[in-house]
Enzyme design. Sequence first.
Site, short mmCIF file in Angstrom:
data_model
loop_
_atom_site.label_atom_id
_atom_site.label_comp_id
_atom_site.label_asym_id
_atom_site.label_seq_id
_atom_site.Cartn_x
_atom_site.Cartn_y
_atom_site.Cartn_z
N TYR A 1 3.13 9.60 -11.65
CA TYR A 1 2.20 8.86 -11.16
C TYR A 1 2.14 7.67 -11.87
CZ TYR A 1 -1.29 7.31 -7.59
OH TYR A 1 -2.10 6.67 -6.70
N LYS B 1 2.37 3.22 -11.47
CA LYS B 1 1.45 2.39 -11.74
C LYS B 1 1.24 1.90 -12.43
CE LYS B 1 -0.45 3.87 -6.89
NZ LYS B 1 0.48 3.21 -5.84
N ASN C 1 0.70 -0.99 0.51
CA ASN C 1 -0.19 -0.25 -0.06
C ASN C 1 0.67 1.44 -0.13
OD1 ASN C 1 -2.31 1.46 0.71
ND2 ASN C 1 -1.63 2.44 2.17
#
Length: 229
Positions: free
Chosen positions: A153, A157, A80
């Site tokens: 970002y 991902k 996470n």
Amino acid sequence: MTTTLITGATRGLGLETARRLRGLGHAVYLGARDPRRGAEEASRIGAIPIEIDVTQLESVDAAAERVRSESGSLDVLVNNAGIAGEQRPPAEATIADLRRVFETNVIGAAAVLRAFTPLLEASAHPLVVNVSSAVGSLTLNAGPGTPWSMIAYPASKAALNMLTLQYAHAFPRWRVNSVTPGLTATDFTPEPNKGGSVQDNVEVIVRMSTLAPDGPTGEFHGNDGVVPW
């Protein structure tokens, strides 16, 4: 009892995942860079605080050794820990920000997977949940109406999703999946786009952290179902 490690678990979705899984009877290692804050949050929900900074290999290895000595195996790993970075559009993005975001979101996740692989292998039913984002979907970004225009970002991902696929192929006995909780009202999300509640959006993380041995693997899931890669 199911033994679970959640990185970046002192606030937001990580903390709520820890709380929910504790309620389901998991022995939860609540991962924190700041041991004081980790101890405070873990005490509130009955979790086990563990210091882990995913950007420091020594910290990751020490955490793995502690879990090995105390539990012998790891059943659920929730990757996470992550940062948003500056979220600049391509014309303004910097290499420094790209490096910083990848260091946590990709290399950090890879470091945790590497260190905890022997402990996951020792589990009868290993699960890995990589907390990704829809902004990392190549399919969604390729559409003409994509709302995203940033570099670091989304790229991080997308790379995390590739880790998911590679580990799912390499360890077919494991259940390894990416999840996107969606835009969530946490400190992580800049104003004014605050998004849904932590309590609602955490559902997909909890669901994929409690899969049966014959559950899906090598997939990308959101709260509304499968997300395209």
